[in-house]
Each structure stands twice: as C-alpha cells, then as structure tokens.
Design an enzyme around this catalytic site. Structure first.
Site, PDB file in Angstrom:
ATOM      1  N   HIS A 135       9.628  -8.569   0.214  1.00 34.61           N
ATOM      2  CA  HIS A 135       9.300  -7.444  -0.664  1.00 34.61           C
ATOM      3  C   HIS A 135       9.914  -7.758  -2.025  1.00 34.61           C
ATOM      4  O   HIS A 135      11.122  -7.987  -2.121  1.00 34.61           O
ATOM      5  CB  HIS A 135       9.906  -6.142  -0.143  1.00 34.61           C
ATOM      6  CG  HIS A 135       9.377  -5.709   1.174  1.00 34.61           C
ATOM      7  ND1 HIS A 135       8.430  -4.712   1.296  1.00 34.61           N
ATOM      8  CD2 HIS A 135       9.672  -6.120   2.433  1.00 34.61           C
ATOM      9  CE1 HIS A 135       8.159  -4.528   2.580  1.00 34.61           C
ATOM     10  NE2 HIS A 135       8.896  -5.374   3.287  1.00 34.61           N
ATOM     11  N   ASN A 175      13.191  -8.329   5.764  1.00 35.57           N
ATOM     12  CA  ASN A 175      13.676  -7.676   6.975  1.00 35.57           C
ATOM     13  C   ASN A 175      13.463  -8.612   8.161  1.00 35.57           C
ATOM     14  O   ASN A 175      12.374  -9.162   8.327  1.00 35.57           O
ATOM     15  CB  ASN A 175      12.911  -6.366   7.213  1.00 35.57           C
ATOM     16  CG  ASN A 175      13.047  -5.419   6.042  1.00 35.57           C
ATOM     17  OD1 ASN A 175      14.114  -5.242   5.496  1.00 35.57           O
ATOM     18  ND2 ASN A 175      11.936  -4.815   5.650  1.00 35.57           N
ATOM     19  N   VAL A 190       6.371  -5.969  10.859  1.00 41.41           N
ATOM     20  CA  VAL A 190       5.192  -6.839  10.881  1.00 41.41           C
ATOM     21  C   VAL A 190       5.661  -8.250  11.237  1.00 41.41           C
ATOM     22  O   VAL A 190       6.531  -8.795  10.559  1.00 41.41           O
ATOM     23  CB  VAL A 190       4.455  -6.848   9.518  1.00 41.41           C
ATOM     24  CG1 VAL A 190       3.270  -7.807   9.559  1.00 41.41           C
ATOM     25  CG2 VAL A 190       3.997  -5.445   9.146  1.00 41.41           C
ATOM     26  N   ILE A 209       0.820  -1.225   0.000  1.00 41.27           N
ATOM     27  CA  ILE A 209       0.000   0.000   0.000  1.00 41.27           C
ATOM     28  C   ILE A 209       0.850   1.269   0.000  1.00 41.27           C
ATOM     29  O   ILE A 209       0.328   2.362  -0.219  1.00 41.27           O
ATOM     30  CB  ILE A 209      -1.003   0.041   1.175  1.00 41.27           C
ATOM     31  CG1 ILE A 209      -0.279   0.016   2.521  1.00 41.27           C
ATOM     32  CG2 ILE A 209      -2.007  -1.088   1.073  1.00 41.27           C
ATOM     33  CD1 ILE A 209      -1.188   0.322   3.704  1.00 41.27           C
ATOM     34  N   HIS A 246       7.597 -12.087   5.383  1.00 44.50           N
ATOM     35  CA  HIS A 246       7.189 -11.594   4.071  1.00 44.50           C
ATOM     36  C   HIS A 246       8.416 -11.127   3.314  1.00 44.50           C
ATOM     37  O   HIS A 246       9.409 -10.713   3.898  1.00 44.50           O
ATOM     38  CB  HIS A 246       6.162 -10.455   4.184  1.00 44.50           C
ATOM     39  CG  HIS A 246       6.620  -9.281   4.973  1.00 44.50           C
ATOM     40  ND1 HIS A 246       6.686  -9.313   6.360  1.00 44.50           N
ATOM     41  CD2 HIS A 246       7.029  -8.058   4.604  1.00 44.50           C
ATOM     42  CE1 HIS A 246       7.124  -8.135   6.788  1.00 44.50           C
ATOM     43  NE2 HIS A 246       7.341  -7.357   5.742  1.00 44.50           N
TER      44      HIS A 246
END
Length: 127
Positions: free
Chosen positions: A113, A98, A107, A41, A111
C-alpha cells in the site's frame, strides 16, 4: 475475510491475480515487466495505490525467499517509480505491507500500500 497464512499455496483466483489477468477492472497507475499498480477501491488517504509484483507470491516472506534477484529489484524500483510519478517524494509517503494474520493480510498476493497526500500521524495507535 479470512486472514492469509503467509505460507499457503498461491491461489490463482485471488482478486489481485484476477486484476493482473484483466478479468477484473481497476484504475491502473503503472505497469512494467515486474509490477502493476492501481488505485485502491477503498482509499484511506488522498493517494492510496496498491503495487503488486507480477509473479505468483503470497507474501513478502514468499517473495523474499523465492523471487529472483531481478524480480526483487524490479518490484522495489517500481514502487519507487510509482511514488515519484505520483509526486509523493518531497512531502513524504508511507508504504505498508501486511503479512499473515497478525499483520492483517487478507489478499493472498503480495502487495504494498502506497499512501500519501496528507500527514499520516503515528505508525500505530497507542491502544
């Protein structure tokens, strides 16, 4: 936001867990048995997609230590599939994961990126 401890227990209310459950909307790019991908987002490149494993993993450390070989293979293959589907391979792209405080993880769900669509420049600034 508070940095993530890569060894903390999994939080079922983290934003990515809520997206995976369908509690929060996203612009989905890809989904299979092992992974889910959607547009970030707050993109930092022309293409900025987040790819998450569907399992309850806080960090790469948690995932690499505790996921099954099938989950690991499925997730890694999904990342490659997303990059190919977005036509990023020929021009090149960057993957970022990360981990923990110094890595900038905010978070607590693993995940990656996936960034592309422009030249990325150096990996880190000299500063």
């Amino acid at each position: 936001m508070t940095p993530v401890d890569p060894h903390q227990p999994y939080d079922d209310d983290n934003i990515f867990a809520r997206i995976l459950r369908g509690d929060l909307p996203c612009e989905k790019v890809y989904e299979d048995d092992w992974a889910f991908a959607f547009h970030d987002i707050a993109p930092v490149a022309d293409t900025h997609v987040l790819v998450l494993p569907k399992g309850r993993y806080v960090s790469w450390d948690d995932f690499s230590a505790n996921a099954s070989a099938e989950e690991i293979a499925g997730f890694v293959r999904a990342v490659g599939t997303v990059a190919r589907d977005l036509d990023l391979v020929d021009a090149g792209y960057r993957l970022i994961n990360n981990i923990g405080k110094d890595g900038g993880q905010i978070v607590p769900h693993l995940h990656v990126h996936l960034l592309g669509g422009r030249a990325m420049g150096p990996m880190l600034s000299a500063n």
